[in-house]
Write a protein that holds these residues in place. Structure first.
Motif, PDB file in Angstrom:
ATOM      1  N   LYS A 518       0.627  -1.351   0.084  1.00 56.43           N
ATOM      2  CA  LYS A 518       0.098  -0.014  -0.091  1.00 56.43           C
ATOM      3  C   LYS A 518       0.851   1.070   0.039  1.00 56.43           C
ATOM      4  CE  LYS A 518      -3.818   2.163   2.511  1.00 56.43           C
ATOM      5  NZ  LYS A 518      -4.592   2.181   3.809  1.00 56.43           N
ATOM      6  N   HIS A 519       1.929   0.990   0.613  1.00 52.74           N
ATOM      7  CA  HIS A 519       3.046   2.309   0.650  1.00 52.74           C
ATOM      8  C   HIS A 519       3.610   2.651  -0.780  1.00 52.74           C
ATOM      9  CE1 HIS A 519       6.575   4.402   2.575  1.00 52.74           C
ATOM     10  NE2 HIS A 519       5.789   5.269   2.222  1.00 52.74           N
ATOM     11  N   ALA A 522       0.747   4.280  -2.675  1.00 49.06           N
ATOM     12  CA  ALA A 522       0.928   5.800  -2.711  1.00 49.06           C
ATOM     13  C   ALA A 522       2.160   6.529  -3.185  1.00 49.06           C
ATOM     14  CB  ALA A 522       0.763   5.731  -0.991  1.00 49.06           C
ATOM     15  N   TYR A 529       1.216   9.092   2.711  1.00 52.44           N
ATOM     16  CA  TYR A 529       0.844   7.940   3.429  1.00 52.44           C
ATOM     17  C   TYR A 529       0.873   8.028   4.771  1.00 52.44           C
ATOM     18  CZ  TYR A 529       1.375   2.823   4.879  1.00 52.44           C
ATOM     19  OH  TYR A 529       1.226   1.683   5.432  1.00 52.44           O
ATOM     20  N   THR A 770       8.791   9.577   1.495  1.00 48.58           N
ATOM     21  CA  THR A 770       8.221   8.490   0.903  1.00 48.58           C
ATOM     22  C   THR A 770       9.333   8.072  -0.470  1.00 48.58           C
ATOM     23  OG1 THR A 770       6.113   8.417   1.374  1.00 48.58           O
ATOM     24  CG2 THR A 770       6.435   7.315  -0.634  1.00 48.58           C
ATOM     25  N   MET A 841      -3.675   7.751   1.547  1.00 50.52           N
ATOM     26  CA  MET A 841      -4.022   6.329   1.605  1.00 50.52           C
ATOM     27  C   MET A 841      -3.456   5.774   2.989  1.00 50.52           C
ATOM     28  SD  MET A 841      -2.877   5.205  -2.018  1.00 50.52           S
ATOM     29  CE  MET A 841      -3.534   3.295  -1.777  1.00 50.52           C
TER      30      MET A 841
END
Length: 841
Positions: A518-519, A522, A529, A770, A841
Motif C-alpha cells: 500500500k505504501h 501511495a 501515506y 516516501t 492512503m
C-alpha cells in the motif's frame, strides 16, 4: 576354497555369470515344501496387512482420532469428550480451538488474543500468505514473505488489474445530534472546515452525496496539535432539496439549511487505528464544549461493527460489475438521477447496475453511492457479468418485494430500509449464510439436477433458500487521485460480511496487498501515506520509535565490523528549524550569518549563553521531535508566508484563478524588491509543505534522505550541457559519519564543518518521507521541505535565469543518509497544483 586343477595351490576364479534358474531347479523340492507349510498357516492369503506395511500410518490411530475430534467440535458429529481408552477425558488442543474460534462469524466484534490484540475477519486468509505484524492493537498483514521486493510486479497489476486491501482496522466514530451543533463541532476540529467549502460542495456534503477529507486537530489544547487525516460523511437526508435552482435560491438568501436545530443528523469520521483513541477523546471533548442547554451532540464509537475494503487499479469497476448485483440503488444521488434518467432502461435495476459500473469513470470524485446488494457468493459469472444463481436469488427478490409491500410506502420508510442497517447503532446486521450451508445447498441442487435427490428434502431446500441474510447494505466511495487511469474506491459494509466479499473479490482476479504494498501504491500515485508522511502527528513518532527499535535489534546480531552506518530514525526535523533564517549566497560559500536587527546585537559571551539555552530547549523537546507545522491547505500556507514576509514566491492554488504561477513567473518586474526577514518573525515555528521530487538525470532517493539547498554553481554543474559531469558533488566518508551526531541523551544534532569555504556542505531544508518505488517509470519521491527556504531558492534561481528559462519546479539537492553523493532533483510543490493536500492512503 576351490582349487584350480591345472595349477596346484591356486584358487579357482568365480564364474562371470550365475544361472539362478539352475539353482532354483536344484532347490525346487525344498522351496515347494516351504511354500506348502506357509500356505497352510495363512490359509492361502498372501496379502500383506495394511497396518504392518512400512512407511504408512495405518498402524497409528492418531489421525483417525484427530478427524473425529474436529468433526465433533465443528458440530458435524456427536459431541463428547475424546479419549484413547474410552473413558478418560482429554482437552482439545489450542490450535484446533483457535481455528474454530476464527471460523466463527459473529455479527459484531473482533476475535482477540490473550494480550488483547484484535484479529481481522480475514486473518486466517492473510496469515497463510502474508507476514503478519502486531501494530496499533491489530494483527495487520505487512506484506508478502521475502526481502520486501516485488514492487515491479505490483505496479503492473496496478496498471492492468485491481488491488484489494482489508482496511477494517480503520475506526469509525459516529456523531449524533442537531445539524447546527454537529457543524459547530466539526468546524472546531477539522482543517479545512466543512463550512469553508463552496456553496455547492457544502450542499452535496450535507445531503450525503459526497464525502470530505480533512485534518483532525485537538481543540482542547492551545497549540492545536494535529491528530490524523480523516474522511467524514453525513448520513443521507431527503429533507434537503436536491433541486439545483432551489439550492441557489437558498444560498443567495440565507445559505444552505444548516441552522435547523430540530433536525437530528448523523456523521461518520473514518480514522486510522494508530490515532483512533486520540481522535475519539478529541471529538468527545469537542462535543462537550459545543453543548448548550437544549442542543447536545453525542460521540459513539462504531468499532467492531463496520468494515472497509479498499479497491485500487484500472479495472475496479469491471470487478464490481462482476461481483455486485444491487437489489436497489439510492436514486437520490444526483449523479444517478442525471445519468440514469437518460438511459432507456432506467426502471430496471440490472440496467442501472450495468450503466453505473460501465461508466464508473464518469462518477465524480468523493461521490458516495449507497446500494443494497445480493450475497456475492450466490452469483455466477456469465460473460464476465454477475448473474443471479437461479432459485436462491429468485426467492430473495420475492422476499424483498414482500417486505416492501408490508412496509409503509412513504419515502422515509424506504430510506430507513436502505440505510438503517449501517447507520443505526441499535440495530445489529444479520450475518451472511454460513459457508457450509451454502455448500450443502449447492450440493443438493446438483443432486436434483442429476435426479439423485431424495424425496422429502423440499423443507431443507426451503430453509436454505429463504433466509434474512441474503442481502447486504453497502456504501461505495470513489476517492480522488492524481492518476486518471487508476481508480480508487472504498467499500463500507458490515463487519460480518467482510469474508464473503473478500473471497469473492480475490476469486475474481483481485490481488491482495499489505501495508508495504500500500505504501508503494501511495508513492506511485503521489498521495501521502499515513503515518510516514505526517510527522506532525503523534502516530508518526510512535511508529518511528518502533522502527528504530527494530533496526537497532537487527544490528545487534551483526558483527561490529559489518554493521551499516547508524542513521537517525526519525530524521532530525529540528535541524531544518536551526537553519531557519540563514541566507544562502551565490559566491560558492555558505555563510552562517543570523538575521538580526540593530537593537538585538549582542556580544560574544551573550551569544554563547544563548546557544546553550537553545540547546537546553532542544533537549527538553526531545519527546516531540517534530517542531513546526505542515501546511495542508492553501490558506495555511498563505497565512504563514504573509506573517514572515509580505512578498513571497510560493503560489498556492487559488480557486477561480488559472495559470496564476505561470503569469507571475513571466513577469519581469516581480523580483525587483529584495526580501527582508526580521529576527522576531524568523523565530516562529517553521512551516513545511509536501513536495514531489523527480531526479534531474539520475539517482534513487530513499526514505529518510536529506533534501539540501543547492548553490548556483551546483545547478550549473548538472544543467550545463557543455561541461561533463565526471566529478559530481560529493562529501567525504568521514563527513557522512559526522553529518548527524548522536548526543549521549539520544538526540541527533547537525554538525557544520569549520572550514565552510572549501567544504561541500549544504544546509538541509527537508527530508524524504516516501522514497522511490523500484520498477516505477515515473520515479517520484515525496518529501517535506520548509516553505520559506523553498521560496528563497526559487527567488535565487529565477534571478539567475532569463525569464524564458524560468521553471515552475525548484532545484534541490538530495543525498541519501549513507551516501556521499548529492543528486540534483526538481521539486514540485503539491499546493501549487491543488488547493488541499488532505487526500491520503
Amino acid at each position: 576354497m576351490v582349487i584350480n586343477s591345472n595349477k596346484a595351490g591356486v584358487p579357482a576364479v568365480p564364474p562371470h555369470e550365475l544361472h539362478v534358474w539352475k539353482f532354483a531347479e536344484s532347490r525346487a523340492p525344498e522351496i515347494e515344501g516351504l511354500h506348502s507349510i506357509i500356505a497352510d498357516r495363512m490359509d492361502n492369503n498372501f496379502k500383506s496387512q495394511r497396518n504392518k506395511r512400512r512407511r504408512t500410518t495405518g498402524h497409528d490411530n492418531r489421525v483417525a482420532r484427530k478427524k473425529f475430534r474436529k468433526r465433533s467440535i465443528d458440530g458435524l458429529g456427536p459431541a463428547g469428550k475424546i479419549d484413547s481408552m474410552g473413558n478418560d477425558e482429554k482437552k482439545v488442543s489450542r490450535r484446533v480451538r483457535r481455528n474454530v474460534e476464527l471460523k466463527k462469524n459473529l455479527p459484531t466484534g473482533y476475535v482477540t488474543s490473550g494480550d488483547g490484540t484484535k484479529r481481522l475477519r480475514t486473518h486466517v486468509w492473510h496469515a497463510k500468505r502474508f507476514k503478519m505484524e502486531k501494530l496499533w492493537g491489530f494483527y495487520i498483514p505487512l506484506g508478502l514473505h521475502g526481502r520486501g521486493r516485488g514492487s515491479r510486479a505490483l505496479l503492473k497489476k496496478l496498471k492492468n488489474g485491481v488491488l484489494v486491501h482489508d482496511a477494517s482496522y480503520y475506526g469509525a466514530i459516529q456523531l449524533e445530534g442537531p445539524q447546527k451543533t454537529l457543524i459547530s463541532v466539526v468546524s472546531s476540529v477539522l482543517v479545512p472546515s466543512p463550512s469553508a467549502c463552496c456553496e455547492e460542495t457544502l450542499h452535496d456534503i450535507l445531503v450525503g452525496n459526497v464525502f470530505g477529507t480533512a485534518m483532525l486537530h485537538d481543540s482542547g489544547k492551545p497549540s492545536f496539535p494535529t491528530i490524523a487525516p480523516v474522511t467524514y460523511m453525513w448520513r443521507p437526508m431527503q429533507q434537503i432539496s436536491t433541486n439545483v435552482e432551489e439550492l441557489h435560491r437558498e444560498v443567495s438568501s440565507e445559505g444552505p439549511n444548516i441552522d435547523n436545530t430540530t433536525s437530528i443528523r448523523q456523521l461518520w469520521l473514518w480514522i486510522h487505528a494508530a490515532s483512533c483513541k486520540e481522535a475519539y477523546d478529541s471529538l468527545s471533548s469537542a462535543c462537550e464544549n459545543n453543548t448548550d442547554g437544549t442542543c447536545s451532540a453525542h460521540c459513539v464509537s462504531r468499532e467492531g461493527q463496520l468494515a472497509k475494503l479498499e479497491l485500487i487499479g484500472t479495472k475496479v469497476f469491471q470487478l464490481l460489475h462482476k461481483t455486485l448485483q444491487p437489489v436497489k440503488l439510492n436514486l437520490e444521488n444526483p449523479w444517478l438521477v442525471k445519468k440514469c434518467s437518460a438511459h432507456e432502461h432506467d426502471d430496471a435495476v440490472e440496467s442501472e447496475n450495468t450503466f453505473m459500473f460501465e461508466n464508473g469513470h464518469q462518477i465524480s470524485s468523493s461521490a458516495v453511492l449507497s446500494m443494497l446488494v445480493k450475497d456475492p457468493r450466490n452469483l455466477t459469472k456469465t460473460g464476465g457479468v454477475a448473474v443471479p444463481d437461479g432459485k436462491n436469488l429468485g426467492l430473495l427478490v420475492n422476499e424483498f418485494q414482500s417486505k416492501q409491500q408490508t412496509s409503509t410506502p412513504n419515502h422515509e420508510a424506504e430510506f430507513e430500509h436502505e440505510y438503517g442497517d449501517l447507520w443505526d447503532t441499535s440495530k445489529v446486521v444479520d450475518p451472511p449464510v454460513e459457508e457450509s450451508v451454502l455448500c450443502a445447498g449447492k450440493h443438493h441442487h446438483r443432486k436434483e439436477f442429476f435426479c439423485l435427490g431424495q424425496k422429502g428434502s423440499g423443507s431443507q431446500n426451503k430453509t436454505i433458500d429463504i433466509n434474512n441474510s441474503r442481502s447486504c447494505s453497502v456504501l461505495l466511495l470513489k476517492n480522488g487521485s492524481f492518476e486518471d487511469s487508476v481508480t480508487r474506491c472504498s467499500l463500507i459494509l458490515p463487519l460480518s460480511w467482510v469474508k464473503a466479499f473478500w473471497n469473492t473479490f480475490v476469486s475474481n482476479g483481485a490481488h491482495a496487498i499489505g501495508l508495504r504494498e500500500k505504501h508503494w501504491v501511495a508513492g506511485e500515485i503521489g498521495l501521502p501515506y499515513f503515518p510516514l508522511d505526517f510527522p506532525d502527528c503523534n502516530a508518526y513518532s510512535d511508529f518511528m520509535e518502533m522502527e528504530a527499535a527494530t533496526v537497532n535489534l537487527k544490528a545487534m546480531f551483526v558483527p561490529p565490523s559489518k554493521r551499516p552506518l547508524k542513521v537517525p530514525i526519525p530524521p532530525p526535523w529540528d535541524c531544518v528549524a536551526y537553519n531557519f533564517g540563514k541566507k544562502l549566497t551565490e559566491a560558492g560559500k555558505i555563510e552562517a550569518d543570523i538575521c538580526r536587527t540593530q537593537d538585538e546585537k549582542i556580544d560574544d559571551m551573550e551569544k554563547n549563553s544563548a546557544s546553550e539555552k537553545s540547546n537546553d530547549k532542544i533537549s527538553d523537546c526531545q519527546a516531540t521531535p517534530f517542531e513546526g507545522i505542515v501546511a495542508r491547505t492553501s490558506c495555511m500556507l498563505n497565512d504563514f508566508l504573509d506573517n514572515i514576509n509580505g512578498n513571497h514566491l510560493l503560489f498556492p492554488s487559488i480557486l477561480g484563478v488559472e495559470n496564476c504561477l505561470h503569469k507571475l513567473m513571466r513577469n519581469k518586474d516581480f523580483l525587483k524588491q529584495d526580501i527582508v526577514m526580521s529576527e522576531m518573525k524568523s523565530r516562529k515555528p517553521p512551516c513545511f509543505v509536501r513536495v514531489l521530487l523527480r531526479a534531474f538525470k539520475e539517482g534513487v532517493f530513499e526514505q529518510g534522505a536529506v533534501v539540501c539547498a543547492p548553490l548556483a554553481t551546483d545547478i550549473k554543474l548538472w544543467t550545463s550541457s557543455s561541461e561533463s559531469n565526471d566529478e559530481p558533488l560529493q562529501i567525504t566518508q568521514s563527513s557522512v559519519m559526522s553529518y548527524f551526531v548522536q548526543s549521549p541523551s539520544g538526540k541527533w544534532e547537525l554538525q557544520i564543518p569549520e572550514d565552510q569555504v572549501l567544504s561541500s556542505h549544504r544546509l538541509p531544508i527537508g527530508f524524504v518521507t516516501t522514497g522511490f518505488v523500484r520498477g516505477s517509470k515515473k520515479a517520484t519521491a515525496g518529501a517535506l521541505c520548509e516553505a520559506s527556504l523553498l521560496s528563497r531558492l526559487r527567488e535565487e534561481q529565477w534571478r539567475d535565469a532569463p525569464v524564458r528559462l524560468r521553471r515552475k519546479e525548484i532545484y534541490v539537492l538530495v543525498r541519501n543518509m549513507r551516501s556521499t553523493a548529492y543528486r540534483l532533483a526538481c521539486a514540485t510543490v503539491v499546493l501549487e497544483q491543488q488547493e488541499h493536500d488532505t487526500n491520503f492512503m
